[in-house]
Motif scaffolding. Structure first.
Motif, PDB file in Angstrom:
ATOM      1  N   VAL A 255      35.561  14.871  34.375  1.00 13.94           N
ATOM      2  CA  VAL A 255      35.330  15.777  33.231  1.00 13.94           C
ATOM      3  C   VAL A 255      36.016  17.132  33.415  1.00 13.94           C
ATOM      4  CG1 VAL A 255      33.125  16.653  34.101  1.00 13.94           C
ATOM      5  CG2 VAL A 255      33.558  16.654  31.654  1.00 13.94           C
ATOM      6  N   THR A 256      36.154  17.564  34.670  1.00 10.17           N
ATOM      7  CA  THR A 256      36.828  18.852  34.883  1.00 10.17           C
ATOM      8  C   THR A 256      38.196  18.672  35.550  1.00 10.17           C
ATOM      9  OG1 THR A 256      35.710  19.113  36.993  1.00 10.17           O
ATOM     10  CG2 THR A 256      34.682  20.152  35.081  1.00 10.17           C
TER      11      THR A 256
ATOM     12  N   GLU B 294      34.582  10.697  19.377  1.00  4.30           N
ATOM     13  CA  GLU B 294      34.358  12.149  19.356  1.00  4.30           C
ATOM     14  C   GLU B 294      33.019  12.533  19.984  1.00  4.30           C
ATOM     15  OE1 GLU B 294      34.190  13.688  15.412  1.00  4.30           O
ATOM     16  OE2 GLU B 294      34.053  15.764  16.099  1.00  4.30           O
ATOM     17  N   ALA B 295      32.036  11.616  19.879  1.00  7.58           N
ATOM     18  CA  ALA B 295      30.697  11.922  20.418  1.00  7.58           C
ATOM     19  C   ALA B 295      30.573  11.577  21.896  1.00  7.58           C
ATOM     20  CB  ALA B 295      29.630  11.170  19.621  1.00  7.58           C
TER      21      ALA B 295
ATOM     22  N   ALA C 281      20.565  12.531  31.679  1.00  8.35           N
ATOM     23  CA  ALA C 281      19.887  11.236  31.533  1.00  8.35           C
ATOM     24  C   ALA C 281      20.787  10.109  32.024  1.00  8.35           C
ATOM     25  CB  ALA C 281      19.496  11.014  30.073  1.00  8.35           C
TER      26      ALA C 281
ATOM     27  N   THR D 129      31.262   6.962  17.726  1.00 10.98           N
ATOM     28  CA  THR D 129      32.629   7.476  17.610  1.00 10.98           C
ATOM     29  C   THR D 129      33.078   8.075  18.936  1.00 10.98           C
ATOM     30  OG1 THR D 129      31.859   9.656  16.947  1.00 10.98           O
ATOM     31  CG2 THR D 129      32.290   8.072  15.178  1.00 10.98           C
TER      32      THR D 129
ATOM     33  N   PRO E 247      31.947  12.487  24.725  1.00  7.61           N
ATOM     34  CA  PRO E 247      31.827  13.507  25.776  1.00  7.61           C
ATOM     35  C   PRO E 247      30.398  13.993  26.012  1.00  7.61           C
ATOM     36  CG  PRO E 247      33.734  13.965  24.427  1.00  7.61           C
ATOM     37  CD  PRO E 247      33.001  12.835  23.753  1.00  7.61           C
ATOM     38  N   ALA E 248      29.515  13.849  25.031  1.00 15.49           N
ATOM     39  CA  ALA E 248      28.124  14.275  25.231  1.00 15.49           C
ATOM     40  C   ALA E 248      27.475  13.507  26.369  1.00 15.49           C
ATOM     41  CB  ALA E 248      27.326  14.073  23.944  1.00 15.49           C
TER      42      ALA E 248
ATOM     43  N   ASP F 161      24.448   7.396  17.365  1.00 12.42           N
ATOM     44  CA  ASP F 161      24.959   8.714  17.751  1.00 12.42           C
ATOM     45  C   ASP F 161      26.265   8.650  18.532  1.00 12.42           C
ATOM     46  OD1 ASP F 161      22.891   9.902  16.518  1.00 12.42           O
ATOM     47  OD2 ASP F 161      21.875  10.636  18.310  1.00 12.42           O
ATOM     48  N   TYR F 162      26.529   7.508  19.200  1.00  9.29           N
ATOM     49  CA  TYR F 162      27.732   7.419  20.048  1.00  9.29           C
ATOM     50  C   TYR F 162      28.738   6.400  19.510  1.00  9.29           C
ATOM     51  CZ  TYR F 162      24.691  10.082  23.075  1.00  9.29           C
ATOM     52  OH  TYR F 162      23.857  11.056  23.566  1.00  9.29           O
TER      53      TYR F 162
ATOM     54  N   THR G  58      29.524  15.144  29.834  1.00  9.64           N
ATOM     55  CA  THR G  58      29.836  16.556  30.021  1.00  9.64           C
ATOM     56  C   THR G  58      28.562  17.329  30.367  1.00  9.64           C
ATOM     57  OG1 THR G  58      31.563  16.343  28.362  1.00  9.64           O
ATOM     58  CG2 THR G  58      30.913  18.579  28.974  1.00  9.64           C
ATOM     59  N   PRO G  59      28.518  17.961  31.535  1.00 10.81           N
ATOM     60  CA  PRO G  59      27.298  18.682  31.915  1.00 10.81           C
ATOM     61  C   PRO G  59      27.002  19.829  30.954  1.00 10.81           C
ATOM     62  CG  PRO G  59      28.853  18.549  33.749  1.00 10.81           C
ATOM     63  CD  PRO G  59      29.583  18.088  32.541  1.00 10.81           C
ATOM     64  N   GLN G  60      25.748  19.985  30.638  1.00 15.40           N
ATOM     65  CA  GLN G  60      25.287  21.086  29.798  1.00 15.40           C
ATOM     66  C   GLN G  60      24.166  21.798  30.537  1.00 15.40           C
ATOM     67  OE1 GLN G  60      26.595  21.534  26.267  1.00 15.40           O
ATOM     68  NE2 GLN G  60      28.094  20.437  27.498  1.00 15.40           N
TER      69      GLN G  60
ATOM     70  N   THR H  36      19.489  16.767  28.874  1.00 12.25           N
ATOM     71  CA  THR H  36      20.740  16.487  28.169  1.00 12.25           C
ATOM     72  C   THR H  36      21.107  15.014  28.349  1.00 12.25           C
ATOM     73  OG1 THR H  36      22.121  16.951  30.089  1.00 12.25           O
ATOM     74  CG2 THR H  36      21.582  18.820  28.668  1.00 12.25           C
ATOM     75  N   PRO H  37      21.933  14.480  27.459  1.00  8.72           N
ATOM     76  CA  PRO H  37      22.354  13.082  27.639  1.00  8.72           C
ATOM     77  C   PRO H  37      23.076  12.875  28.970  1.00  8.72           C
ATOM     78  CG  PRO H  37      23.012  13.907  25.475  1.00  8.72           C
ATOM     79  CD  PRO H  37      22.472  15.076  26.235  1.00  8.72           C
TER      80      PRO H  37
END
Lengths: 379, 105
Positions: free
Chosen positions: A218-219, A337-338, A355, A335, A340-341, A332-333, A344-346, A351-352
C-alpha cells in the motif's frame, strides 16, 4: 443479539430476566429490524438492509406497553436519544458466519453438557442461586423447540433437531461443516442441500490473498505494485452473488437470526467479564479465568468435553468476518474504486483494513493455510 | 549423544606471501601479520544516537498512506456504521463507540 443488548443494559439483567421477557425481546428485535423496503431504494429481499418480509408478532402487539419486558430491560427497546438526535432503533444482527465461527469452539456442546448435568444430578455440585435463572433461561430458549409462532422457533416435526438446523444453513451458505461431530465423535447427521456454496472457501481465501497483497504494497514507492484492485472487486462480487443466491427472497434469515442469537447468548456468558467478574454460571462452575477462551476451557474441563484448542482464534475472527461479509453482501466492494478501503490503514481500530488483518491472521491459524503466501503457478 | 561444539574463534593467520604483500599496499594488513590498532568502539549512547538518526531518516522517506476517497471512503464509513450497530461490550470499552448511532430507515 444478546451481546448487542449488553451494551444497553447490564448483562446481569439479561441473565436474571424471565425467559418470557427474553423471548419477547427477540421478537421485538426482529419486528423493528433494519428494513429498507421503499421500492425506490431498489433493495432486494434478503439484502443486509432488508433480510426478510416475515412479521414477528402481529403489529397490534407493538402498541402501548408491549413488548412485556421489565423496566430494567426496557432500554433495549426504547428509542435512542443522544446529543446527535433521537429516534427508533433499527437493530441488525450478525451474519451467519459469526454463529459458524463461534460454534466451532464447541461452546454449544459444552454448555449443553452443563445444563444436562445440572438437570440430571449433582455431578457438578448444586447450582448456585444466581445461576438458577441462567440455567432456566438457557434451557427454555436454546434447548427447547420454542414457543409456537415465534420467529426464533425454527424447530418443528419436519426439522426437530436444533443442532442439525444450524448445520444445514452453514453447509448451504459456506459449504462448510462444523469441526466436531456428536459427543461420540461420529459425524453429526443432518440434511445436506444440493444447492450449496461449495466454492465459498476457495473464493474467500483468494480474496484474502489479494487483499494481503494490497496491504503489503500500500505504501510501496520504489517497487512495482502487484495489487489488483479489479480482481478484489471481482472476488467480492463473486462472494456476494453466491451468498445472496442462498438468501433469495429472504431465505435463511430466520435460521440465521436463531443461530446468531443462540451463539451470542453463550458467547456473552463467557466473555462477561474480563475484570475478574464472571457470569453466574461461570462462578457456579468455578471456571473463572482471564479471557473468553480460557473460561471456555475451564467449563469444558468441568464437564469432561474438550473445547477446540484454537477457540481464541474462532472468537477473535467472528465479529470481524461477520461485519465484512455483511458489507460484501451489501455490495460495498463491487467496484475496484472501493477496494483500497480493505487494505489502506486508517486511524483507529474500527476500519475494514483492521478487520481484514484480523481475519487474515486468524483464518490462517484456523485453517492452517497461509493466505499471506503467494500462489505458486505450476507449469 | 555428543554435543557438537563450535570451534573456538581464532585470529586469522596471515601468511607472508605475495598476496599479503599486495594487500598490505591497500592498507588492510601490515607485513608480518599485524593488524593496525582497532578503532575505539563507540559508546552505547553514541550508537543509539546514530541509530535514532538513521531511523528518523528512514521514516521520513516512507511515503504516506494514500488517502481514501469516493467509494473507498464510503465503504469505510459504512463499515463503521455496521460496527456501531453490532457493537458489543468489548467494542464499547475499547473505543467508546456511540451505541446510540443507528441508521434511519
Amino acid at each position: 443479539m444478546f451481546r448487542q443488548f449488553a451494551t444497553l443494559v447490564s448483562p446481569d439483567f439479561l441473565f436474571e430476566a424471565h425467559p418470557f421477557e427474553l423471548a419477547w425481546l427477540l421478537e421485538e428485535t426482529w419486528r423493528t429490524r433494519l428494513d429498507l423496503k421503499d421500492p425506490n431504494l431498489g433493495i432486494s429481499l434478503g439484502d443486509p438492509a432488508r433480510r426478510s418480509n416475515l412479521d414477528a408478532t402481529p403489529k397490534y402487539t407493538s402498541d402501548g406497553l408491549w413488548p412485556p419486558v421489565s423496566n430494567r430491560l426496557r432500554p433495549i427497546v426504547t428509542p435512542f436519544s443522544s446529543d446527535e438526535g433521537s429516534g427508533p432503533r433499527f437493530p441488525r444482527w450478525d451474519h451467519l458466519i459469526y454463529a459458524y465461527m463461534v460454534e466451532n469452539t464447541r461452546m454449544y456442546e459444552v454448555f449443553r453438557r452443563v445444563v444436562y448435568e445440572f438437570a440430571h444430578g449433582e455431578k457438578l455440585g448444586a447450582p448456585t442461586a444466581a445461576s438458577q435463572t441462567w440455567l432456566r433461561n438457557t434451557e427454555e430458549l436454546f434447548f427447547k423447540d420454542g414457543a409456537p409462532f415465534f420467529i426464533t422457533s425454527v424447530a418443528s416435526h419436519l426439522r426437530p433437531d436444533l443442532r442439525a438446523n444450524r448445520r444445514n444453513p452453514y453447509q448451504r451458505m459456506f459449504g462448510m461443516e462444523l469441526n466436531h461431530g456428536g459427543d461420540d465423535g461420529k459425524p453429526y447427521p443432518y440434511v445436506k442441500a444440493d444447492a450449496a456454496n461449495n466454492d465459498f472457501v476457495s473464493t474467500f481465501e483468494e480474496f484474502l490473498r489479494e487483499v494481503w497483497v494490497g496491504m503489503t504494497y500500500v505504501t510501496a514507492s520504489s517497487s512495482s505494485n502487484p495489487t489488483d484492485k479489479a480482481k478484489i472487486a471481482v472476488l467480492a462480487t463473486k462472494l456476494k452473488n453466491m451468498l445472496m443466491s442462498r438468501r433469495q427472497s429472504g431465505n435463511l434469515s430466520r435460521e440465521e437470526f436463531s443461530a446468531v442469537t443462540a451463539m451470542a447468548w453463550f458467547h456473552l456468558t463467557l466473555e462477561y467479564k474480563n475484570n475478574n467478574d464472571s457470569a453466574p454460571i461461570v462462578e457456579a462452575l468455578r471456571a473463572e479465568a482471564n479471557g473468553t477462551e480460557q473460561r471456555l476451557f475451564k467449563v469444558a474441563e468441568r464437564v469432561g468435553l474438550p473445547a477446540h484448542g484454537l477457540s481464541k482464534h474462532f472468537f477473535d475472527i467472528a465479529d470481524s468476518i461477520s461485519r465484512i461479509l455483511i458489507q460484501i453482501e451489501t455490495g460495498d466492494y463491487d467496484t475496484a474504486e472501493a477496494a483500497p478501503a480493505l487494505y489502506t490503514p486508517q486511524a483507529g481500530d474500527n476500519t475494514p483494513e483492521a478487520a481484514m488483518r484480523r481475519i487474515i491472521t486468524h483464518w490462517t491459524a484456523i485453517t492452517g493455510r497461509d493466505v499471506k503466501a503467494r500462489k505458486v503457478a505450476t507449469a | 549423544m555428543a554435543r557438537r561444539t563450535r570451534p573456538a574463534a581464532s585470529a586469522p593467520q596471515v601468511q607472508d606471501t605475495a598476496d599479503s604483500q599486495t594487500s598490505s599496499q591497500t592498507g588492510s594488513q601490515t607485513i608480518g601479520g599485524q593488524y593496525p590498532a582497532p578503532c575505539p568502539s563507540p559508546s552505547p549512547d553514541e550508537l543509539s544516537a546514530v541509530l535514532v538518526e538513521l531511523l528518523r531518516k528512514i521514516n521520513s522517506q516512507v511515503p504516506p498512506t494514500p488517502p481514501l476517497e469516493g467509494r473507498a471512503l464510503a465503504a469505510v464509513e459504512n463499515f463503521q456504521e455496521i460496527s456501531a450497530e453490532l457493537a458489543t461490550l468489548a467494542d464499547v470499552s475499547a473505543s467508546n463507540f456511540s451505541t446510540s448511532s443507528r441508521r434511519s430507515a
